[in-house]
Design a protein around this motif. Structure first.
Motif, PDB file in Angstrom:
ATOM      1  N   ALA A  83      65.080  55.862  72.835  1.00  0.00           N
ATOM      2  CA  ALA A  83      66.432  55.310  72.851  1.00  0.00           C
ATOM      3  C   ALA A  83      67.466  56.425  72.730  1.00  0.00           C
ATOM      4  O   ALA A  83      67.255  57.412  72.018  1.00  0.00           O
ATOM      5  CB  ALA A  83      66.603  54.312  71.709  1.00  0.00           C
ATOM      6  N   GLU A  84      68.591  56.246  73.427  1.00  0.00           N
ATOM      7  CA  GLU A  84      69.676  57.223  73.390  1.00  0.00           C
ATOM      8  C   GLU A  84      71.007  56.492  73.339  1.00  0.00           C
ATOM      9  O   GLU A  84      71.237  55.558  74.120  1.00  0.00           O
ATOM     10  CB  GLU A  84      69.657  58.124  74.628  1.00  0.00           C
ATOM     11  CG  GLU A  84      68.426  58.977  74.798  1.00  0.00           C
ATOM     12  CD  GLU A  84      68.503  59.827  76.054  1.00  0.00           C
ATOM     13  OE1 GLU A  84      69.622  59.939  76.631  1.00  0.00           O
ATOM     14  OE2 GLU A  84      67.468  60.370  76.462  1.00  0.00           O
ATOM     15  N   PRO A  85      71.921  56.912  72.458  1.00  0.00           N
ATOM     16  CA  PRO A  85      73.281  56.372  72.503  1.00  0.00           C
ATOM     17  C   PRO A  85      74.029  56.943  73.696  1.00  0.00           C
ATOM     18  O   PRO A  85      73.837  58.103  74.066  1.00  0.00           O
ATOM     19  CB  PRO A  85      73.890  56.843  71.173  1.00  0.00           C
ATOM     20  CG  PRO A  85      73.088  58.049  70.790  1.00  0.00           C
ATOM     21  CD  PRO A  85      71.718  57.860  71.348  1.00  0.00           C
ATOM     22  N   VAL A  86      74.853  56.120  74.321  1.00  0.00           N
ATOM     23  CA  VAL A  86      75.673  56.547  75.449  1.00  0.00           C
ATOM     24  C   VAL A  86      77.137  56.675  75.020  1.00  0.00           C
ATOM     25  O   VAL A  86      77.817  57.647  75.334  1.00  0.00           O
ATOM     26  CB  VAL A  86      75.554  55.560  76.628  1.00  0.00           C
ATOM     27  CG1 VAL A  86      76.518  55.916  77.754  1.00  0.00           C
ATOM     28  CG2 VAL A  86      74.121  55.538  77.154  1.00  0.00           C
ATOM     29  N   ARG A  87      77.615  55.675  74.302  1.00  0.00           N
ATOM     30  CA  ARG A  87      79.000  55.695  73.819  1.00  0.00           C
ATOM     31  C   ARG A  87      79.073  54.883  72.534  1.00  0.00           C
ATOM     32  O   ARG A  87      78.461  53.818  72.433  1.00  0.00           O
ATOM     33  CB  ARG A  87      79.962  55.104  74.855  1.00  0.00           C
ATOM     34  CG  ARG A  87      81.411  55.065  74.385  1.00  0.00           C
ATOM     35  CD  ARG A  87      82.307  54.334  75.383  1.00  0.00           C
ATOM     36  NE  ARG A  87      83.675  54.297  74.908  1.00  0.00           N
ATOM     37  CZ  ARG A  87      84.164  53.389  74.065  1.00  0.00           C
ATOM     38  NH1 ARG A  87      83.361  52.440  73.603  1.00  0.00           N
ATOM     39  NH2 ARG A  87      85.421  53.418  73.673  1.00  0.00           N
ATOM     40  N   THR A  88      79.835  55.379  71.586  1.00  0.00           N
ATOM     41  CA  THR A  88      80.041  54.661  70.332  1.00  0.00           C
ATOM     42  C   THR A  88      81.524  54.448  70.113  1.00  0.00           C
ATOM     43  O   THR A  88      82.298  55.414  70.125  1.00  0.00           O
ATOM     44  CB  THR A  88      79.453  55.450  69.146  1.00  0.00           C
ATOM     45  OG1 THR A  88      78.045  55.596  69.334  1.00  0.00           O
ATOM     46  CG2 THR A  88      79.710  54.722  67.843  1.00  0.00           C
ATOM     47  N   GLY A  89      81.913  53.176  69.942  1.00  0.00           N
ATOM     48  CA  GLY A  89      83.293  52.830  69.666  1.00  0.00           C
ATOM     49  C   GLY A  89      83.418  52.139  68.321  1.00  0.00           C
ATOM     50  O   GLY A  89      82.453  52.018  67.561  1.00  0.00           O
ATOM     51  N   ARG A  90      84.627  51.638  68.045  1.00  0.00           N
ATOM     52  CA  ARG A  90      84.857  51.002  66.751  1.00  0.00           C
ATOM     53  C   ARG A  90      84.164  49.655  66.656  1.00  0.00           C
ATOM     54  O   ARG A  90      83.588  49.323  65.610  1.00  0.00           O
ATOM     55  CB  ARG A  90      86.362  50.837  66.528  1.00  0.00           C
ATOM     56  CG  ARG A  90      86.725  50.274  65.150  1.00  0.00           C
ATOM     57  CD  ARG A  90      88.225  50.246  64.957  1.00  0.00           C
ATOM     58  NE  ARG A  90      88.866  49.396  65.946  1.00  0.00           N
ATOM     59  CZ  ARG A  90      89.014  48.076  65.837  1.00  0.00           C
ATOM     60  NH1 ARG A  90      88.528  47.435  64.776  1.00  0.00           N
ATOM     61  NH2 ARG A  90      89.621  47.382  66.780  1.00  0.00           N
ATOM     62  N   THR A  91      84.210  48.858  67.724  1.00  0.00           N
ATOM     63  CA  THR A  91      83.632  47.513  67.672  1.00  0.00           C
ATOM     64  C   THR A  91      82.396  47.347  68.540  1.00  0.00           C
ATOM     65  O   THR A  91      81.643  46.393  68.359  1.00  0.00           O
ATOM     66  CB  THR A  91      84.672  46.465  68.095  1.00  0.00           C
ATOM     67  OG1 THR A  91      85.106  46.743  69.434  1.00  0.00           O
ATOM     68  CG2 THR A  91      85.880  46.488  67.166  1.00  0.00           C
ATOM     69  N   LEU A  92      82.175  48.256  69.476  1.00  0.00           N
ATOM     70  CA  LEU A  92      81.035  48.161  70.375  1.00  0.00           C
ATOM     71  C   LEU A  92      80.412  49.539  70.564  1.00  0.00           C
ATOM     72  O   LEU A  92      81.102  50.558  70.515  1.00  0.00           O
ATOM     73  CB  LEU A  92      81.453  47.606  71.745  1.00  0.00           C
ATOM     74  CG  LEU A  92      82.012  46.181  71.808  1.00  0.00           C
ATOM     75  CD1 LEU A  92      82.563  45.898  73.206  1.00  0.00           C
ATOM     76  CD2 LEU A  92      80.935  45.161  71.438  1.00  0.00           C
TER      77      LEU A  92
END
Length: 283
Positions: A83-92
């Motif tokens: 698994a890899e994160p692509v984008r991290t935001g405040r709500t999603l």
């Protein structure tokens, strides 16, 4: 027998993952033979396993939009999730995960690739404006259980493993295929729960959209109907109690069909929607 609780159910044990020490985003798992159809592992079950890996990788807890491509048939046994994160935001937050299994020569074969956006379903606003309505189903005690249908294993040999783990009660109006009298319509409806009584949660919704028999059966076709691509939108955390699932197909052409699913909870809320493309391999 006591009802299983979330975290202490066969479904939870069979979707469990183990982080690899020193390898962030890498998890080992063992895919259970109890969720197979014709020796291939059910696509909704695989999606739940993949979602566990993403939930352990991303900062948000719940799947909101999940899109999966099934590349090769998955078999019971050991598997690894990367698994890899692509984008991290405040709500999603969004990530990808690949499910791989060892081949005969020891090299990894990619079985499934998923891209998903996660959020916090408990934090969503309560405002609902919809024209959607729950499917009209007879009471559960008037719907035959899937194991009560004498044609199930004849039409799909090896389907009974997964049926033992589900409390699936089909609407008689869409169960004629099991008695050799398919209705000719691309519809399948029923009540759905886990056999051990575990209440549904967002991961169980990923299983639910792919848990009913294929609509192709009610169209008079027999054989394997493997999923090619599946996209699920999880709209809310489901209330305790059985789910109602309705699936429709409008177009079968070139050996492929689409299936649109709606999942409703016991509080009459539309808690999940999906669309999948499946291939019809006639037996």
């Amino acid at each position: 027998m006591a009802r299983a609780t979330i975290g202490d159910s066969e479904f939870d044990r069979d979707t469990a993952i183990t982080p690899r020490p020193g390898e962030p985003g890498v998890f080992d798992t063992t895919l259970s033979a109890g969720w197979t159809i014709i020796r291939a592992v059910n696509g909704g079950y695989l999606l739940a396993v993949a979602a566990r890996a993403l939930a352990a990788t991303l900062p948000h807890p719940d799947p909101v939009a999940v899109s999966a491509h099934y590349l090769t048939p998955t078999e019971p046994g050991p598997a690894v999730l990367r698994a890899e994160p692509v984008r991290t935001g405040r709500t999603l937050s969004t990530g990808t995960v690949r499910l791989l299994q060892p081949g005969a020569d020891g090299t990894e074969i990619e079985r499934l690739r998923v891209t998903a956006t996660f959020g916090d379903l408990a934090a969503l606003p309560d405002d609902v404006r919809t024209t959607a309505t729950p499917p009209l189903l007879p009471p559960r005690d008037r719907c035959p259980g899937s194991r009560d249908a004498p044609g199930v294993d004849r039409i799909v040999p090896g389907s009974t493993e997964i049926l033992d783990r589900l409390d699936l009660r089909l609407d008689p109006a869409t169960a004629g295929w099991a008695l050799g009298r398919p209705g000719g319509h691309g519809e399948m409806r029923g009540w759905l729960g886990l056999a051990d009584g575990r209440d549904p949660d967002p991961l169980a919704l990923l299983l639910a959209v792919d848990a009913l028999p294929p609509t192709a059966f009610e169209m008079g076709l027999r054989g394997w109907v493997p999923t090619i691509e599946l996209t699920v939108h999880v709209r809310a955390r489901p209330a305790p109690g059985p789910l109602r699932v309705a699936i429709t197909t409008r177009n079968l052409a070139g050996g492929f069909l689409e299936e649109d699913a709606e999942v409703w909870d016991s509080a009459d809320r539309l808690v999940a929607q999906s669309r999948q493309l499946a291939q019809v391999l006639l037996g």
